[in-house]
Design an enzyme around this catalytic site. Sequence first.
Site, mmCIF file in Angstrom:
data_model
loop_
_atom_site.group_PDB
_atom_site.id
_atom_site.type_symbol
_atom_site.label_atom_id
_atom_site.label_comp_id
_atom_site.label_asym_id
_atom_site.label_seq_id
_atom_site.Cartn_x
_atom_site.Cartn_y
_atom_site.Cartn_z
ATOM 1 N N CYS A 1 -4.942 -0.049 7.633
ATOM 2 C CA CYS A 1 -3.832 -0.863 8.146
ATOM 3 C C CYS A 1 -2.827 0.005 8.913
ATOM 4 O O CYS A 1 -3.101 0.409 10.026
ATOM 5 C CB CYS A 1 -3.177 -1.653 7.017
ATOM 6 S SG CYS A 1 -2.219 -3.073 7.634
ATOM 7 N N HIS B 1 -7.671 -4.284 4.606
ATOM 8 C CA HIS B 1 -7.355 -3.569 3.368
ATOM 9 C C HIS B 1 -8.585 -3.500 2.461
ATOM 10 O O HIS B 1 -8.759 -4.329 1.564
ATOM 11 C CB HIS B 1 -6.193 -4.244 2.642
ATOM 12 C CG HIS B 1 -4.861 -3.970 3.246
ATOM 13 N ND1 HIS B 1 -4.027 -2.966 2.804
ATOM 14 C CD2 HIS B 1 -4.220 -4.555 4.285
ATOM 15 C CE1 HIS B 1 -2.931 -2.943 3.537
ATOM 16 N NE2 HIS B 1 -3.017 -3.903 4.446
ATOM 17 N N GLU C 1 -9.148 -1.476 0.092
ATOM 18 C CA GLU C 1 -8.850 -1.052 -1.278
ATOM 19 C C GLU C 1 -8.833 -2.222 -2.260
ATOM 20 O O GLU C 1 -8.993 -2.037 -3.471
ATOM 21 C CB GLU C 1 -7.518 -0.293 -1.329
ATOM 22 C CG GLU C 1 -6.257 -1.126 -1.145
ATOM 23 C CD GLU C 1 -5.852 -1.337 0.301
ATOM 24 O OE1 GLU C 1 -4.656 -1.632 0.531
ATOM 25 O OE2 GLU C 1 -6.716 -1.229 1.191
#
Length: 259
Positions: A113, A221, A223
């Site tokens: 990001c 994202h 994660e």
Amino acid sequence: MSRPVVGIIGNVHLLNDQYPVHAGGSMNSAAVASVSDCTPLLIPADPALCRVEDLLDCCDGFVLTGGRPNVHPEEYGEAPTEAHGAFDRARDAIVLPLVRACVERGQPFLGICRGFQEVNVAMGGTLYPEIRELPGRTNHRMPPDGTLEEKFALRHEVTLTEGGPFHQVFGSPKVMTNTLHGQGIKAPGARIVIDGHAPDGTPEAIYVRDAPGFTLSVQWHPEWNAKNDPVSRPLFCAFGAAVRDWAKDKRPYPLRQAG
């Protein structure tokens, strides 16, 4: 044998709206520890506290995280406007030269990001302050309401270059991702290769051409749910493999996918 160390770029934050801290999302640490199989180390991104050369010595790789503040437009030759939002000049001062040093050395990093945008700016690129205002673009921002599961839900497809490094990692030329960003790439920096796009043309996956090490960076994202998501897991596995290769003798190896 100890695991290699991944420096996770922290963000400034106020605890209880009063106490200043350097913070990192726990999902970043979990992805590095449980998927990349490395030791996560939170970095206070402030040149008053740490130096790029010291970070390069103590860490084997880096995760350039997302964050609410944006890269200051003066870093790419433009004047700030209200649309650019908040800034973190201390983080700019650490991460931009860190990216350039890693590219030169072949030391691996994964941009996420804001980190994706930092990589582009570090290499001389520019950013749009608000892509949803561009003709033909959709709103990529985080939904204002809902649970975390709803905010990080898969929202659009990303089309990757056939045979490119992201295709190699994911094993598919099309993947589904979340989307939680307002800014986006305007002009790619020198050696920046846009390797994946959203349906509206927004760049979503990049790497640095001819860089000797791992430089894959994504606008979404990964994660979130990294241990189980079929896109996030191979990305963090491939990053972990690159970090372990670097840690062995401090030199890069060709991109490979970890199991």
